[in-house]
Scaffold this motif. Structure first.
Motif, PDB file in Angstrom:
ATOM      1  N   HIS A  67       0.866  -1.175   0.000  1.00 13.77           N
ATOM      2  CA  HIS A  67       0.000   0.000   0.000  1.00 13.77           C
ATOM      3  C   HIS A  67       0.904   1.228   0.000  1.00 13.77           C
ATOM      4  N   LEU A  83      -6.767   4.458  -0.983  1.00 15.90           N
ATOM      5  CA  LEU A  83      -7.796   4.030  -0.057  1.00 15.90           C
ATOM      6  C   LEU A  83      -8.316   5.222   0.731  1.00 15.90           C
ATOM      7  N   PRO A  84      -9.624   5.311   0.933  1.00 16.39           N
ATOM      8  CA  PRO A  84     -10.159   6.424   1.744  1.00 16.39           C
ATOM      9  C   PRO A  84      -9.702   6.283   3.196  1.00 16.39           C
ATOM     10  N   GLY A  85      -9.313   7.390   3.774  1.00 19.53           N
ATOM     11  CA  GLY A  85      -8.857   7.354   5.159  1.00 19.53           C
ATOM     12  C   GLY A  85      -7.375   7.229   5.313  1.00 19.53           C
ATOM     13  N   LEU A  88      -4.643   4.714   8.024  1.00 16.63           N
ATOM     14  CA  LEU A  88      -5.580   4.104   8.966  1.00 16.63           C
ATOM     15  C   LEU A  88      -6.744   3.452   8.238  1.00 16.63           C
ATOM     16  N   GLY A  89      -7.154   4.034   7.107  1.00 22.46           N
ATOM     17  CA  GLY A  89      -8.177   3.384   6.302  1.00 22.46           C
ATOM     18  C   GLY A  89      -7.701   2.071   5.737  1.00 22.46           C
ATOM     19  N   ALA A  90      -6.427   2.013   5.371  1.00 18.67           N
ATOM     20  CA  ALA A  90      -5.867   0.746   4.888  1.00 18.67           C
ATOM     21  C   ALA A  90      -5.848  -0.300   5.996  1.00 18.67           C
ATOM     22  N   ARG A  92      -7.965  -0.532   8.471  1.00 21.41           N
ATOM     23  CA  ARG A  92      -9.343  -1.010   8.647  1.00 21.41           C
ATOM     24  C   ARG A  92      -9.754  -1.932   7.498  1.00 21.41           C
ATOM     25  N   ALA A  93      -9.287  -1.633   6.299  1.00 18.37           N
ATOM     26  CA  ALA A  93      -9.615  -2.491   5.162  1.00 18.37           C
ATOM     27  C   ALA A  93      -8.978  -3.869   5.308  1.00 18.37           C
ATOM     28  N   ALA A 125      -6.085   3.002  16.774  1.00 21.04           N
ATOM     29  CA  ALA A 125      -6.139   2.144  15.588  1.00 21.04           C
ATOM     30  C   ALA A 125      -5.254   0.910  15.756  1.00 21.04           C
TER      31      ALA A 125
END
Length: 300
Positions: A67, A83-85, A88-90, A92-93, A125
Motif C-alpha cells: 500500500h 484508499l479512503p482514510g 488508517l483506512g488501509a 481497517r480495510a 487504531a
C-alpha cells in the motif's frame, strides 16, 4: 528469539536509532512471514515501493501486498487506487478482509504516522487491529494479526514513545555489543511477567536473518530502567544491623528465662534468717481424689 517474534502476534515495536537502522530487520521479518505462507501487507510511507522491494526475489515480491503512501500521502492526485482514510483506512480495510488466516502488517514507519496523525488516534487504531480476533460486524475469523512497527525513537518525545511501548506485546531495541549488532527483546505475555533477552544477529544481502552466538545471557524478569529501584530497608522502624557496641550489649544481657548455675543455687538455697513457709491442705468433701476416674463428679 528473533525468529519467533511473529508467532506471538500483536504489536511488535522495532526501535532503531541513527547508529543502528531498523528497516533491514523489518524487511527480514517481512520475508520470514512471507515464506511461512502468511498474508503480508506493507504500509509504505517513508520510502518508495521500489526501494522497499529492492533485495527481495520475485517470489517474495509477488507475495507482498504493498500500500503506497509515499508517492501521494494526502491523495492530491485523486487516484482511484488510493484508499479512503489514508494509512488508517488501509488498516481497517485489512481488518475487514474475508479470507481467514494469519496476517502480518508492516508499518514503515510509525514515526511518519506520528508526524501526520494524532498520537491518540494512531494508538487507538493499533490497539483495534492488534487486539482483536474478529472484526466488528464481521462473522469471519481474522486469525492471528501481527503488526510490525518501525519507530525512530530519537525523533519523538517520551510521551508518544511510552504510549506505543505500552501497546506493544514485544519491543525490539537495536544496538550493538563490541561492534556486533544486537537486539534487546522485551516480551510481554498475558498473565506472565515480562522477560527480556539479548539476541545477536546479522542481516544477509537477501534479507535473511542470521542469528549468531554471543555472551550467554539468560532470560531475566524485566525491570523498567525509567523506574528507580526501591530499597525495601528504607523507612523502617527498626534496625536490621547492629553496631559493635550494640552487639556487645546484646551478648552480655541475661534474659529473664535464662537461669545460670549461680542463679539456680541462689533460688534453691534459703538465705540465713529467711523465713520458711509451708502449705497445709485439708481435703474437702467434694474433692475428687480418685485418679482412675477423675471425671466421675460430672455425672456423665
Amino acid at each position: 528469539m528473533l525468529d519467533s517474534l511473529l508467532s506471538l502476534g500483536g504489536l511488535v515495536l522495532l526501535r532503531d536509532s541513527v547508529e543502528w537502522e531498523g528497516r533491514s530487520l523489518l524487511k527480514a521479518l517481512v520475508k520470514k512471514s512471507a515464506l511461512c505462507g502468511e498474508q503480508v501487507h506493507i504500509l509504505g510511507c517513508e520510502v518508495s515501493e521500489e526501494e522497499f522491494r529492492e533485495g527481495f526475489d520475485s517470489d517474495i515480491n509477488n507475495r507482498l501486498v504493498y500500500h503506497d503512501f509515499f508517492r501521494d500521502p494526502l491523495n492530491w492526485s485523486k487516484t482511484e487506487e488510493a484508499l479512503p482514510g489514508g494509512p488508517l483506512g488501509a488498516l481497517r480495510a485489512i481488518c475487514k478482509r474475508t479470507d481467514p488466516g494469519p496476517v502480518t502488517i508492516a508499518l514503515d514507519s510509525l514515526s511518519w504516522l506520528l508526524l501526520h496523525l494524532p498520537c491518540t488516534t494512531l494508538c487507538q487504531a493499533l490497539h483495534a487491529v492488534s487486539h482483536q480476533d474478529a472484526c466488528p460486524g464481521d462473522s469471519s475469523p481474522v486469525g492471528k494479526v501481527s503488526v510490525l512497527g518501525l519507530l525512530h525513537e530519537e525523533l519523538h518525545g517520551p510521551g508518544p514513545v511510552g504510549a506505543l511501548s505500552s501497546l506493544a506485546q514485544t519491543e525490539v531495541t537495536l544496538g550493538s555489543t563490541k561492534g556486533q549488532a544486537s537486539a534487546h527483546i522485551l516480551c510481554r505475555r498475558p498473565r506472565q511477567r515480562p522477560t527480556d533477552q539479548t539476541q545477536w544477529f546479522s542481516i544477509l544481502p537477501d534479507f535473511s536473518l542470521d542469528l549468531q552466538e554471543g555472551p550467554s545471557i539468560e532470560s531475566q524478569p524485566y525491570s523498567d530502567p525509567h523506574i528507580p529501584p526501591v530499597d525495601p530497608t528504607t523507612h523502617l522502624t527498626f534496625n536490621l544491623h547492629l553496631s559493635k557496641k550494640e552487639r556487645e550489649a546484646k551478648d552480655s544481657l541475661i534474659l529473664p528465662f535464662q537461669f545460670s548455675s549461680e542463679k539456680q543455687q541462689a533460688l534453691l538455697r534459703p538465705r540465713p534468717g529467711q523465713a520458711t513457709s509451708h502449705i497445709f491442705y485439708e481435703p474437702d468433701a467434694y474433692d475428687d481424689l480418685d485418679q482412675e476416674d477423675p471425671d466421675d463428679d460430672l455425672d456423665i
